[in-house]
Structures are given as structure tokens and as C-alpha cells.
Design a protein around this motif. Structure first.
Motif, short mmCIF file in Angstrom:
data_model
loop_
_atom_site.label_atom_id
_atom_site.label_comp_id
_atom_site.label_asym_id
_atom_site.label_seq_id
_atom_site.Cartn_x
_atom_site.Cartn_y
_atom_site.Cartn_z
N GLU A 116 -10.35 -2.23 -8.67
CA GLU A 116 -9.87 -1.10 -7.88
C GLU A 116 -8.38 -0.92 -8.15
N LYS A 117 -8.02 0.19 -8.74
CA LYS A 117 -6.64 0.42 -9.14
C LYS A 117 -5.92 1.33 -8.16
N ASN A 118 -4.60 1.28 -8.24
CA ASN A 118 -3.74 2.14 -7.42
C ASN A 118 -4.02 1.97 -5.93
N THR A 119 -4.26 0.75 -5.53
CA THR A 119 -4.41 0.46 -4.11
C THR A 119 -3.04 0.05 -3.60
N TYR A 232 -14.06 -2.09 1.77
CA TYR A 232 -13.36 -3.10 2.56
C TYR A 232 -12.36 -2.41 3.47
N ASN A 233 -12.09 -3.05 4.58
CA ASN A 233 -11.27 -2.43 5.62
C ASN A 233 -9.79 -2.46 5.26
N LYS A 234 -9.03 -1.63 5.96
CA LYS A 234 -7.58 -1.66 5.83
C LYS A 234 -7.03 -2.97 6.37
N ILE A 235 -5.91 -3.39 5.82
CA ILE A 235 -5.24 -4.61 6.27
C ILE A 235 -3.90 -4.22 6.89
N ASP A 236 -3.66 -4.70 8.07
CA ASP A 236 -2.38 -4.45 8.74
C ASP A 236 -2.11 -5.66 9.63
N HIS A 257 5.23 -8.44 7.15
CA HIS A 257 4.24 -7.48 7.61
C HIS A 257 3.53 -6.90 6.39
N ILE A 258 2.21 -7.06 6.33
CA ILE A 258 1.41 -6.61 5.19
C ILE A 258 0.55 -5.43 5.61
N LYS A 259 0.60 -4.35 4.82
CA LYS A 259 -0.27 -3.21 5.06
C LYS A 259 -0.92 -2.84 3.73
N LYS A 260 -2.24 -2.63 3.77
CA LYS A 260 -2.95 -2.26 2.54
C LYS A 260 -4.09 -1.31 2.89
N ASP A 261 -4.21 -0.25 2.09
CA ASP A 261 -5.27 0.72 2.34
C ASP A 261 -6.63 0.13 2.03
N GLY A 262 -7.66 0.62 2.72
CA GLY A 262 -9.03 0.22 2.43
C GLY A 262 -9.55 0.89 1.17
N CYS A 263 -10.82 0.65 0.87
CA CYS A 263 -11.39 1.19 -0.36
C CYS A 263 -12.88 1.39 -0.19
N ASN A 264 -13.40 2.48 -0.73
CA ASN A 264 -14.84 2.74 -0.75
C ASN A 264 -15.42 2.16 -2.03
N LEU A 265 -16.43 1.29 -1.93
CA LEU A 265 -17.01 0.64 -3.11
C LEU A 265 -18.28 1.34 -3.60
#
Length: 284
Positions: A116-119, A232-236, A257-265
Motif C-alpha cells: 500500500e503506497k502513499n499512506t 485496516y483502521n486509522k491510527i491515532d 503522537h502518531i496519526k496514520k490514515d486507514g486503507c481499503n484492501l
């Protein structure tokens, strides 16, 4: 490092060595040259190739020794293997039973890989407060793109319907199963831990294609479909841990503080497979 697309030219003279009346081994050595489709440059290398050549028997008495083919089995134990690609690349196998000339069910297991790129990930961090509670230094933020390599194991039940019993027939299938992510990565430098991203869940994969009966009881099948599944869910979250963040050893951090967007697989599914019907448990 980005690898450009290229056009390859090769000169590979070689020899063909017969192994028997139906199989040869090919040995070649030569030169390959790569020309990039963008930009300048190019490169070349000496290359070796080894391959096998399968053909009609050159033995004039071969046909008289061929065993007569068994009839097409309408029922029986089935074994299949397949390779798939596009959004996810991998291999799988199925064990099942053929209930009729058209209908069969199988249990399947597969392993694939996808990236998964550009996450986008963002980190916000600050220095440890001093004794008066004042921040020592400025708060800093960093946003960057990250690749996530995931390798899911999949367990599923496949139902397949062959429209007719001709040599060539349209085929439809549905896979229903569970996906287990076996490798996920969102790396944060030492001394903070790696952070796993959970992407486990059920999936449904309808597909259509063509089935070719290459022998009386062997089938070559190509299909295209779409896999529907959760991502997978977002991470915050905030990691409360003091230490030196690698690359910024002079700074002492209290929290990140970590934030990461989720992704549709979910994604496109294309496969080529082979399966065979055996006499085991056959009612014919």
C-alpha cells in the motif's frame, strides 16, 4: 531508488540437447542490453538461460504405446493450484469434491503480497518538560509517505459452477473466507516499538472466467473478479516513552503522537489455475 521502465534486447545463441523423445533441454549464452524508456543511459550484461522444450514424440511407435484415456469423471476428489495477481500477487491451492459435471466445492489456502503506497503518516513530538513544567525546545511535526507491505494468508470455501460439460465452458465461482495479515509494518525509530496494523477480516470474492478441459479430467481455468473485504483502521495514538529518537540523538523526547490514515484492501482479482478430478470418492 526508482527503477525506470526499459526495453530489453538480447542475442542468445545456444544448443538443444534431447533428453528423450518428447523433451529437450536448451542451453543459451549471450548478451542482453537494457534501454530505459525515460531519460538517458542504458546497461548490458552477459546472460545465461536454461529451459526445457516439450513437444510431440519423435518415436514412430509412440502412439501405439499410449494408454487409452479414462472417461471424463462427473464426480470425485479434486486438487487445484492457481496463481493470481494485479492488486495482490500470490499462489494458492484447493482441495475439494466434484459433485456433478458442473458443480464443485473446495477448501482453499493462499498466500499473497501487496504494497500500500502513499499512506500518509504524521508524527508530532516534543522535548521533555523541565522542572517548572515549561517545554524545553519547540514542538515539531513531520509528515511523510510510507509504504506498507502486507502478506495475508487466506482460508476460504470456494463454490464453482461450470456452465456446461463441453471442452470450453464459461465458469463462475465465489470464495468466502477469512484473511489473516501475517506481516505489517509501520516503523518508528528506536527506542520506540514497531507498530503493527491489524487488517484481519472476512472476504468475499466473486469471479467469472473460462474453463478449458485440456484432458478428460484436467482443467485450465482463467478468471477475473473482485475481492470485497475490510481494510485496516486509522491510527491515532500517543506513545508515552522517554528516549532518544534515532536521527535526533541530541533531543530527549517524552511523547510521540502518531496519526496514520486507514486503507481499503478490496481489489481486482485475476487468476490462472489448473485442477484435476481423481477417481478417489468418485461415484461414476
Amino acid at each position: 531508488v526508482s527503477t525506470p521502465n526499459f526495453v530489453m534486447f538480447s542475442i542468445m545463441p545456444g544448443v538443444r540437447i534431447p533428453l528423450n523423445h518428447r523433451t529437450d533441454v536448451d542451453l543459451s549464452v549471450g548478451y542482453q542490453h537494457y534501454v530505459p524508456t525515460e531519460g538517458n543511459g542504458g546497461s548490458g550484461a552477459i546472460a545465461f538461460k536454461v529451459g526445457f522444450n516439450f513437444h510431440r514424440s519423435t518415436d514412430p511407435n509412440f502412439m501405439s504405446r499410449i494408454k487409452p484415456e479414462v472417461p471424463t469423471r462427473n464426480t470425485g476428489f479434486e486438487f487445484g493450484i492457481e496463481g493470481f495477481g494485479v492488486d495482490e500477487i500470490g499462489l494458492g491451492m484447493q482441495l475439494g469434491y466434484k459433485f456433478s459435471p458442473q458443480l464443485s466445492f473446495a477448501l482453499g489456502l493462499s498466500y499473497g503480497a501487496r504494497s500500500e503506497k502513499n499512506t500518509e503518516m504524521s508524527l508530532t513530538y516534543f522535548r521533555q518538560p523541565d522542572g517548572q513544567g515549561d517545554m524545553v525546545g519547540e514542538q515539531r511535526s513531520l509528515d511523510y509517505d510510507d509504504d506498507i507491505d502486507i502478506g495475508p494468508f487466506k482460508f476460504f470455501l470456494r463454490g464453482e459452477y461450470r456452465l456446461n460439460n463441453n471442452r470450453f465452458s464459461p465458469v463462475a465461482s465465489v470464495d468466502l473466507g477469512y484473511r489473516k495479515i501475517c506481516y505489517e509494518e509501520m516503523y518508528i525509530s528506536s527506542p520506540l516499538q514497531d507498530n503493527e496494523i491489524s487488517g484481519n477480516g472476512i472476504f468475499c470474492r466473486p469471479a467469472i472466467g473460462i474453463s478449458w478441459r485440456t484432458t478428460n479430467n484436467s482443467y485450465l481455468e482463467a478468471r477475473v473478479g473482485y475481492e470485497i473485504t475490510n481494510g485496516y483502521n486509522k491510527i491515532d495514538k500517543v506513545i508515552n516513552q522517554s528516549g532518544n529518537l534515532n536521527g535526533y540523538q541530541s533531543n530527549h523526547f517524552e511523547s510521540i503522537h502518531i496519526k496514520k490514515d486507514g486503507c481499503n484492501l478490496s481489489g481486482l482479482y485475476v487468476s490462472i489455475g489448473w485442477k484435476r478430478t481423481f477417481s478417489l470418492f468418485s461415484k461414476d
